[in-house]
Motif scaffolding. Structure first.
Motif, PDB file in Angstrom:
ATOM      1  N   PHE A   1       0.831  -1.209   0.000  1.00  0.00           N
ATOM      2  CA  PHE A   1       0.000   0.000   0.000  1.00  0.00           C
ATOM      3  C   PHE A   1       0.865   1.258   0.000  1.00  0.00           C
ATOM      4  CE2 PHE A   1      -1.553   3.351   2.880  1.00  0.00           C
ATOM      5  CZ  PHE A   1      -2.440   3.949   1.998  1.00  0.00           C
ATOM      6  N   ARG A   2       1.855   1.306   0.894  1.00  0.00           N
ATOM      7  CA  ARG A   2       2.626   2.549   1.057  1.00  0.00           C
ATOM      8  C   ARG A   2       3.539   2.845  -0.126  1.00  0.00           C
ATOM      9  NH1 ARG A   2       5.914   2.557   4.775  1.00  0.00           N
ATOM     10  NH2 ARG A   2       5.716   0.478   5.651  1.00  0.00           N
ATOM     11  N   HIS A   3       3.868   1.842  -0.912  1.00  0.00           N
ATOM     12  CA  HIS A   3       4.761   2.071  -2.058  1.00  0.00           C
ATOM     13  C   HIS A   3       4.032   2.000  -3.398  1.00  0.00           C
ATOM     14  CE1 HIS A   3       8.393   2.483   0.337  1.00  0.00           C
ATOM     15  NE2 HIS A   3       7.954   1.486   1.076  1.00  0.00           N
ATOM     16  N   GLY A   4       2.707   2.189  -3.362  1.00  0.00           N
ATOM     17  CA  GLY A   4       1.962   2.430  -4.600  1.00  0.00           C
ATOM     18  C   GLY A   4       1.652   1.224  -5.464  1.00  0.00           C
TER      19      GLY A   4
ATOM     20  N   ARG B   1      -8.643  -1.760   2.055  1.00  0.00           N
ATOM     21  CA  ARG B   1      -9.569  -1.385   0.989  1.00  0.00           C
ATOM     22  C   ARG B   1     -10.569  -0.352   1.506  1.00  0.00           C
ATOM     23  NH1 ARG B   1     -11.397  -3.128  -3.902  1.00  0.00           N
ATOM     24  NH2 ARG B   1      -9.953  -4.870  -3.933  1.00  0.00           N
ATOM     25  N   ILE B   2     -11.115  -0.589   2.712  1.00  0.00           N
ATOM     26  CA  ILE B   2     -12.122   0.313   3.283  1.00  0.00           C
ATOM     27  C   ILE B   2     -11.513   1.681   3.610  1.00  0.00           C
ATOM     28  CG2 ILE B   2     -13.600   0.713   5.301  1.00  0.00           C
ATOM     29  CD1 ILE B   2     -13.957  -2.430   5.359  1.00  0.00           C
ATOM     30  N   GLN B   3     -10.369   1.668   4.289  1.00  0.00           N
ATOM     31  CA  GLN B   3      -9.794   2.940   4.752  1.00  0.00           C
ATOM     32  C   GLN B   3      -9.038   3.690   3.664  1.00  0.00           C
ATOM     33  OE1 GLN B   3      -7.767   2.664   8.509  1.00  0.00           O
ATOM     34  NE2 GLN B   3      -6.707   4.621   8.260  1.00  0.00           N
TER      35      GLN B   3
ATOM     36  N   HIS C   1      -8.855   2.618   0.165  1.00  0.00           N
ATOM     37  CA  HIS C   1      -9.250   2.248  -1.208  1.00  0.00           C
ATOM     38  C   HIS C   1      -8.121   1.510  -1.933  1.00  0.00           C
ATOM     39  CE1 HIS C   1     -12.732   4.708  -0.439  1.00  0.00           C
ATOM     40  NE2 HIS C   1     -11.946   5.708  -0.134  1.00  0.00           N
ATOM     41  N   PHE C   2      -7.332   0.748  -1.151  1.00  0.00           N
ATOM     42  CA  PHE C   2      -6.259  -0.061  -1.733  1.00  0.00           C
ATOM     43  C   PHE C   2      -6.871  -1.324  -2.337  1.00  0.00           C
ATOM     44  CE2 PHE C   2      -2.613  -3.164  -0.724  1.00  0.00           C
ATOM     45  CZ  PHE C   2      -1.992  -2.932  -1.941  1.00  0.00           C
ATOM     46  N   ASP C   3      -6.523  -1.621  -3.596  1.00  0.00           N
ATOM     47  CA  ASP C   3      -7.122  -2.758  -4.304  1.00  0.00           C
ATOM     48  C   ASP C   3      -6.447  -4.060  -3.869  1.00  0.00           C
ATOM     49  OD1 ASP C   3      -8.601  -4.309  -6.003  1.00  0.00           O
ATOM     50  OD2 ASP C   3      -7.817  -3.450  -7.866  1.00  0.00           O
ATOM     51  N   ALA C   4      -6.833  -4.528  -2.668  1.00  0.00           N
ATOM     52  CA  ALA C   4      -6.292  -5.775  -2.116  1.00  0.00           C
ATOM     53  C   ALA C   4      -7.406  -6.809  -2.070  1.00  0.00           C
ATOM     54  CB  ALA C   4      -5.731  -5.534  -0.723  1.00  0.00           C
ATOM     55  N   ILE C   5      -7.168  -7.977  -2.687  1.00  0.00           N
ATOM     56  CA  ILE C   5      -8.167  -9.036  -2.716  1.00  0.00           C
ATOM     57  C   ILE C   5      -7.577 -10.308  -2.114  1.00  0.00           C
ATOM     58  CG2 ILE C   5      -9.393  -8.086  -4.718  1.00  0.00           C
ATOM     59  CD1 ILE C   5      -7.944 -10.183  -6.468  1.00  0.00           C
ATOM     60  N   SER C   6      -8.440 -11.240  -1.738  1.00  0.00           N
ATOM     61  CA  SER C   6      -7.992 -12.494  -1.119  1.00  0.00           C
ATOM     62  C   SER C   6      -8.628 -13.697  -1.796  1.00  0.00           C
ATOM     63  CB  SER C   6      -8.389 -12.527   0.367  1.00  0.00           C
ATOM     64  OG  SER C   6      -7.838 -11.444   1.079  1.00  0.00           O
ATOM     65  N   GLY C   7      -7.816 -14.733  -2.033  1.00  0.00           N
ATOM     66  CA  GLY C   7      -8.305 -15.997  -2.574  1.00  0.00           C
ATOM     67  C   GLY C   7      -7.998 -17.127  -1.611  1.00  0.00           C
ATOM     68  N   MET C   8      -8.983 -18.017  -1.411  1.00  0.00           N
ATOM     69  CA  MET C   8      -8.817 -19.132  -0.475  1.00  0.00           C
ATOM     70  C   MET C   8      -8.902 -20.467  -1.216  1.00  0.00           C
ATOM     71  SD  MET C   8      -8.337 -17.651   2.410  1.00  0.00           S
ATOM     72  CE  MET C   8      -7.797 -16.024   1.799  1.00  0.00           C
ATOM     73  N   PRO C   9      -7.759 -21.089  -1.529  1.00  0.00           N
ATOM     74  CA  PRO C   9      -7.773 -22.349  -2.266  1.00  0.00           C
ATOM     75  C   PRO C   9      -8.152 -23.550  -1.400  1.00  0.00           C
ATOM     76  CG  PRO C   9      -5.553 -21.386  -2.192  1.00  0.00           C
ATOM     77  CD  PRO C   9      -6.420 -20.577  -1.301  1.00  0.00           C
ATOM     78  N   THR C  10      -8.689 -24.571  -2.051  1.00  0.00           N
ATOM     79  CA  THR C  10      -8.947 -25.857  -1.416  1.00  0.00           C
ATOM     80  C   THR C  10      -7.641 -26.653  -1.370  1.00  0.00           C
ATOM     81  OG1 THR C  10     -10.377 -27.802  -1.475  1.00  0.00           O
ATOM     82  CG2 THR C  10      -9.589 -26.989  -3.606  1.00  0.00           C
ATOM     83  N   ASN C  11      -7.717 -27.968  -1.115  1.00  0.00           N
ATOM     84  CA  ASN C  11      -6.520 -28.824  -1.100  1.00  0.00           C
ATOM     85  C   ASN C  11      -5.852 -28.808  -2.476  1.00  0.00           C
ATOM     86  OD1 ASN C  11      -7.045 -29.935   1.576  1.00  0.00           O
ATOM     87  ND2 ASN C  11      -8.720 -31.051   0.612  1.00  0.00           N
ATOM     88  N   LEU C  12      -4.574 -28.493  -2.485  1.00  0.00           N
ATOM     89  CA  LEU C  12      -3.833 -28.365  -3.744  1.00  0.00           C
ATOM     90  C   LEU C  12      -2.856 -29.514  -3.925  1.00  0.00           C
ATOM     91  CD1 LEU C  12      -3.009 -24.585  -3.326  1.00  0.00           C
ATOM     92  CD2 LEU C  12      -4.721 -25.539  -4.883  1.00  0.00           C
ATOM     93  N   TYR C  13      -2.506 -29.787  -5.184  1.00  0.00           N
ATOM     94  CA  TYR C  13      -1.490 -30.788  -5.483  1.00  0.00           C
ATOM     95  C   TYR C  13      -0.863 -30.416  -6.822  1.00  0.00           C
ATOM     96  CZ  TYR C  13      -4.521 -32.769  -9.074  1.00  0.00           C
ATOM     97  OH  TYR C  13      -5.274 -32.939 -10.203  1.00  0.00           O
ATOM     98  N   GLY C  14       0.284 -31.044  -7.123  1.00  0.00           N
ATOM     99  CA  GLY C  14       0.921 -30.788  -8.405  1.00  0.00           C
ATOM    100  C   GLY C  14       2.428 -30.719  -8.289  1.00  0.00           C
ATOM    101  N   PRO C  15       3.108 -30.276  -9.365  1.00  0.00           N
ATOM    102  CA  PRO C  15       4.569 -30.150  -9.350  1.00  0.00           C
ATOM    103  C   PRO C  15       5.040 -29.276  -8.188  1.00  0.00           C
ATOM    104  CG  PRO C  15       3.720 -29.814 -11.568  1.00  0.00           C
ATOM    105  CD  PRO C  15       2.531 -29.886 -10.665  1.00  0.00           C
ATOM    106  N   ASN C  16       6.162 -29.640  -7.584  1.00  0.00           N
ATOM    107  CA  ASN C  16       6.752 -28.934  -6.436  1.00  0.00           C
ATOM    108  C   ASN C  16       6.010 -29.180  -5.130  1.00  0.00           C
ATOM    109  OD1 ASN C  16       9.148 -27.602  -7.331  1.00  0.00           O
ATOM    110  ND2 ASN C  16       7.854 -26.196  -8.499  1.00  0.00           N
ATOM    111  N   ASP C  17       5.124 -30.183  -5.109  1.00  0.00           N
ATOM    112  CA  ASP C  17       4.460 -30.532  -3.847  1.00  0.00           C
ATOM    113  C   ASP C  17       5.500 -31.116  -2.892  1.00  0.00           C
ATOM    114  OD1 ASP C  17       2.471 -30.942  -1.964  1.00  0.00           O
ATOM    115  OD2 ASP C  17       1.108 -31.945  -3.362  1.00  0.00           O
TER     116      ASP C  17
END
Length: 323
Positions: free
Chosen positions: A109-112, A165-167, A169-185
């Motif tokens: 936020f502070r560095h734009g 975001r509220i205070q 107006h910083f465009d910060a969003i959050s994603g919550m993944p389920t159980n993951l698998y794949g390369p580099n597990d």
């Protein structure tokens, strides 16, 4: 439901030379996000190993942001582990994760930074959340005690994105993944998750010519799995199309029993012996499925079927894990 971003001047996908800081780029999630961005011809990824930048040190993080001035940040760095690690090192799990996300979100936020995506985990939800679990289940009941320290830190990260975001107006969003698998597990014999653990055990049994593999429990619990490359695709989609206050679940929407999963892994690995269930051992939560309808409404769906994803992961395992 947050409105999709319609401001074409802030389109994530159009500026291929934008500076993108992927925090945690060596992990399962971060490495997949890097592969995805490279495949989309982004040319200015900023990557730092832990040795190069300790995200728990506020002054170091601030100096990094002041010098590099990234345009976008994807925060996938975290201290993660299984039940044993969470029970043994609760202070590490809460303190390190709070430090990492507080430092990165605040400095962004502070560095734009134009936009930040914070990634959490499905363990943020109450132990007895409704199934499938909607985003609205957050903070409606007690957490699973075995990983509450990690979960509390991740919940704080969601709330921090919302607060900025509220205070500001910083465009910060959050994603919550389920159980993951794949390369580099993580395929470690003791502290890996169920899918890589099964893959390693079937492979070792095949190599040794073992007659059987014993798996804990009855095989009846239902679990949801998402290939990490699908998550990376969803992350890019959210960066381009989502600008809402609420966090977003990222899942496959498909469940398999542990028994079905074990049979599938056995088949992919090519183990010819018997699969034996030790029903004296605990099953864990009977069902854990996330409701990803909100992400589907925004326009994203997963593409990688479980069997195809397992074949891809086993190929990576054979090429990269020391036998």
């Amino acid at each position: 439901m947050g409105a999709p971003n319609t401001d074409s001047s802030s389109s994530f996908l159009t500026d291929k030379s934008a500076k993108i800081f992927v925090a945690g780029h060596r992990g399962l999630v971060g490495s997949s996000i890097v592969r995805k961005l490279v495949s989309l011809n982004f040319t200015n990824l900023i990557l730092r190993s832990h040795a190069e930048l300790d995200l728990t040190r506020q002054s170091d993080v601030d100096a990094f942001f002041a010098a590099e001035k990234p345009d976008y940040v994807i925060l996938s760095a975290a201290k993660v582990g299984g039940i044993h690690a969470n029970n043994t090192y609760p202070a590490d799990f809460i303190a390190i994760n709070l430090q990492i996300q507080t430092n990165v979100i605040d400095s962004s936020f502070r560095h734009g930074v134009k936009k930040l995506l914070f990634l959490g985990s499905s363990c943020i939800y109450p132990k007895f959340a409704p199934q499938p679990i909607p985003e609205s289940a957050l903070l409606t009941g007690p957490l699973e005690p075995t990983n509450e320290w990690y979960a509390v830190a991740k919940i704080a990260g969601i709330k921090m994105c919302q607060a900025y975001r509220i205070q500001y107006h910083f465009d910060a969003i959050s994603g919550m993944p389920t159980n993951l698998y794949g390369p580099n597990d993580n395929f470690h014999p003791e502290n890996s998750h169920v899918l890589p653990a099964l893959m390693r055990r079937f492979h070792e049994a095949k190599v040794k010519g073992a007659k059987e593999v014993v798996v804990w429990g009855s095989g009846s619990p239902l679990r949801e799995f998402l290939h990490v490359d699908d998550l990376a695709d969803a992350c890019v989609y959210l960066m381009e199309n989502y600008g809402g206050l609420e966090h977003v679940n990222v899942g496959s929407g498909k469940e398999v029993t542990i028994k079905e999963l074990a049979e599938l892994v056995k088949e992919v690995v090519g183990f010819q012996g018997e699969l034996v269930w030790d029903t004296s051992k605990p099953d864990g939560t009977p069902r854990k499925l996330m409701d990803s309808s909100k992400l589907a409404e925004v326009g994203w769906r997963p593409k990688i079927e479980l069997r195809d994803g397992l074949v891809d992961t086993y190929k990576w395992y054979l090429e990269n894990v020391k036998q």
